[in-house]
Scaffold this motif. Structure first.
Motif, PDB file in Angstrom:
ATOM      1  N   LEU A  69      21.908  -2.717  -8.962  1.00 32.48           N
ATOM      2  CA  LEU A  69      23.381  -2.721  -9.033  1.00 32.48           C
ATOM      3  C   LEU A  69      23.903  -3.980  -9.717  1.00 32.48           C
ATOM      4  CD1 LEU A  69      24.421  -1.059  -5.659  1.00 32.48           C
ATOM      5  CD2 LEU A  69      24.814  -0.168  -7.975  1.00 32.48           C
ATOM      6  N   ASP A  70      23.195  -5.084  -9.563  1.00 35.42           N
ATOM      7  CA  ASP A  70      23.611  -6.313 -10.270  1.00 35.42           C
ATOM      8  C   ASP A  70      23.492  -6.112 -11.775  1.00 35.42           C
ATOM      9  OD1 ASP A  70      24.108  -7.544  -7.888  1.00 35.42           O
ATOM     10  OD2 ASP A  70      22.192  -8.621  -7.806  1.00 35.42           O
ATOM     11  N   SER A  71      22.432  -5.409 -12.197  1.00 39.39           N
ATOM     12  CA  SER A  71      22.254  -5.205 -13.644  1.00 39.39           C
ATOM     13  C   SER A  71      23.399  -4.363 -14.213  1.00 39.39           C
ATOM     14  CB  SER A  71      20.893  -4.566 -13.951  1.00 39.39           C
ATOM     15  OG  SER A  71      20.824  -3.244 -13.498  1.00 39.39           O
ATOM     16  N   CYS A  72      23.929  -3.452 -13.402  1.00 40.87           N
ATOM     17  CA  CYS A  72      25.039  -2.596 -13.869  1.00 40.87           C
ATOM     18  C   CYS A  72      26.331  -3.386 -14.061  1.00 40.87           C
ATOM     19  CB  CYS A  72      25.303  -1.474 -12.871  1.00 40.87           C
ATOM     20  SG  CYS A  72      23.931  -0.333 -12.692  1.00 40.87           S
ATOM     21  N   MET A  73      26.415  -4.573 -13.459  1.00 33.95           N
ATOM     22  CA  MET A  73      27.655  -5.354 -13.537  1.00 33.95           C
ATOM     23  C   MET A  73      27.577  -6.458 -14.576  1.00 33.95           C
ATOM     24  SD  MET A  73      28.476  -5.608  -9.527  1.00 33.95           S
ATOM     25  CE  MET A  73      28.235  -4.159  -8.505  1.00 33.95           C
ATOM     26  N   ARG A  74      26.479  -6.501 -15.327  1.00 34.73           N
ATOM     27  CA  ARG A  74      26.319  -7.537 -16.367  1.00 34.73           C
ATOM     28  C   ARG A  74      26.376  -6.927 -17.752  1.00 34.73           C
ATOM     29  NH1 ARG A  74      21.294 -11.263 -14.905  1.00 34.73           N
ATOM     30  NH2 ARG A  74      21.473 -11.498 -17.158  1.00 34.73           N
ATOM     31  N   PRO A  75      27.513  -7.065 -18.452  1.00 33.37           N
ATOM     32  CA  PRO A  75      27.688  -6.416 -19.754  1.00 33.37           C
ATOM     33  C   PRO A  75      26.564  -6.702 -20.748  1.00 33.37           C
ATOM     34  CG  PRO A  75      29.776  -7.263 -18.989  1.00 33.37           C
ATOM     35  CD  PRO A  75      28.748  -7.738 -18.005  1.00 33.37           C
ATOM     36  N   ASP A  76      26.014  -7.933 -20.738  1.00 36.90           N
ATOM     37  CA  ASP A  76      24.933  -8.248 -21.682  1.00 36.90           C
ATOM     38  C   ASP A  76      23.709  -7.379 -21.406  1.00 36.90           C
ATOM     39  OD1 ASP A  76      24.640  -9.572 -19.193  1.00 36.90           O
ATOM     40  OD2 ASP A  76      23.320 -11.095 -20.055  1.00 36.90           O
ATOM     41  N   LEU A  77      23.376  -7.223 -20.117  1.00 37.60           N
ATOM     42  CA  LEU A  77      22.208  -6.407 -19.751  1.00 37.60           C
ATOM     43  C   LEU A  77      22.466  -4.928 -19.990  1.00 37.60           C
ATOM     44  CD1 LEU A  77      20.584  -7.704 -16.431  1.00 37.60           C
ATOM     45  CD2 LEU A  77      19.579  -7.522 -18.717  1.00 37.60           C
TER      46      LEU A  77
END
Ligand code: 1CP
Length: 369
Positions: A69-77
């Protein structure tokens, strides 16, 4: 009923003033969007559900040490992970990297995606009082999505970006059960035993889902897919009475944008006609129903997406080609366009990525006109 205000999206203050419709323009004539609109295509377009993620070593690498879920909130990732399968496979569309539970997390529900399990909800939604926790989704709750879609659309150019959301039934199943479920016992118990509460739950989820899709479209997504992955658990009568009104509300809410709306579920052979009726422009079909039969069930005027069995990719290449040929032959019933080649469900995690790359090239070559 369509939400006419949706036709004139207002840019969110503080974000790019680029017009989303203009951003989408570059992809307008792509094979994927043309097929969705049932226009002539240079070749049958291909993309894969779950093309991003699990099966790609480059995905596992960038995700190291970052929770799902953290990855979903990072536009770069999000940008990098969404682009990985486009670069590698040469697919005709990108699917935005996120998850169906992201909007629920964004309105404050205590949930997580557990590795090897899937979405898990700390306090399931089971009573009328619980409904209060499902507040409306505001664009500000998911600013990272507006940002990531903008980055992606700039980078993708003529390759369309597909936005997506979970459909009300499938989201309700996770919320009521508290996690993945085989038989959806508690979900069905609410549907049959407390129809008023069920209808209100699905209605709230429809509003959240519609708002979530609007954010993606307004930021520049060229098409949207509604995943009702688990709705095949229902008989047509129950689908029509207890689920279709909420899914229809979602499709109606985004109709004004004019972007293709894809509707997908698994084990939905008996529901295909109704899933089209709910408001889809493109109906996703799993591998159990051949596309000529699916076309008969869905009726004219809709494109179809599908439907190679994902497990076929574990067979030798000659067998993959033979099974792809079967899909393409059955799609002939559509009359030369209106077919988006896909798997009948998501890419299985242990799939050899090279088998996917070869399949894309094969479908392009076999259908070049
Ligand atoms: O850490 C990880 O890599 C976790 C695996 C994973 C990934 C890569 C999950 C957990 N979600 C995702 C991304 C995702 N989920 C995408 C974007 C990637 C892409 O398609 O290329 C999409 C479209 C989804 C949608 C999704 N999530 C669906 C509908 C699609 C389908 O396969 O039917 C569903 C049902 C979910 C729930 C979910 N999230 C994750 C898992 C393992 C599951 C399924 C769990 C279950 O069986 O109930």
């Amino acid at each position: 009923m369509s939400d006419t205000s949706a036709a004139t999206p207002v840019p969110t203050p503080g974000t790019s003033t680029r017009q989303p419709a203009a951003a989408r323009g570059a992809a307008h004539d792509s094979a994927f969007l043309r097929a969705c609109r049932r226009e002539a295509v240079p070749h049958t377009p291909v993309w894969f559900m779950r093309q991003a993620g699990r099966s790609l070593p480059e995905y596992l690498k960038v995700r190291e040490g970052v929770a799902m879920l953290d990855s979903c909130m990072r536009p770069d990732l999000v940008k990098e992970i969404t682009l990985q399968p486009v670069r590698r496979h040469g697919v005709d569309a990108a699917i935005y990297f996120s998850d169906i539970v992201v909007p629920l997390k964004a309105i404050g529900l205590d949930l997580d995606i557990k590795p090897g399990v899937g979405p898990v909800v700390a306090d399931p939604i089971r009573t009328r009082a619980d409904l209060e926790r499902l507040r409306p989704l505001e664009p500000d709750d998911v600013r990272y999505i507006t940002e990531a879609v903008g980055l992606l659309v700039d980078e993708l150019g003529a390759t369309p970006l597909i936005g997506f959301a979970g459909a009300p039934f499938t989201l309700a199943s996770y919320l009521v059960e508290g996690g993945p479920s085989k038989n959806h016992e508690r979900t069905k118990a609410m549907m049959y035993g407390e129809p008023g509460l069920w209808a209100d739950l699905l209605d709230r989820l429809a509003d959240i889902t519609a708002a979530f899709l609007k954010v993606q479209i307004e930021a520049g997504a060229s098409a949207v897919q509604l995943f009702d992955s688990w709705v095949g658990a229902l008989a047509p009568r129950d689908y029509r009475a207890s689920v279709m009104p909420a899914s229809r509300k979602v499709f109606d809410a985004v109709a004004g944008y004019g972007v293709p709306r894809i509707h997908f579920g698994v084990g939905t052979g008996e529901l295909l006609g109704l899933m089209g009726e709910a408001g889809a422009d493109v109906v996703g079909v799993d591998w159990r129903v051949p596309l000529d039969e699916a076309h008969r069930r869905v009726g004219p005027g809709k494109a179809l997406q599908g439907n190679l069995d994902p497990a076929v990719l574990f067979a030798p290449e000659s067998a993959v080609r033979a099974k792809a040929d079967e899909v393409l032959a059955a799609a002939g019933a559509l009359g030369g366009t209106g077919h988006v080649f896909n798997l009948g469900h998501g890419v299985l995690p242990t799939t050899d990525p090279d088998a996917l790359t070869r399949l894309v090239a094969y479908v392009h070559e076999a259908t070049a006109r």
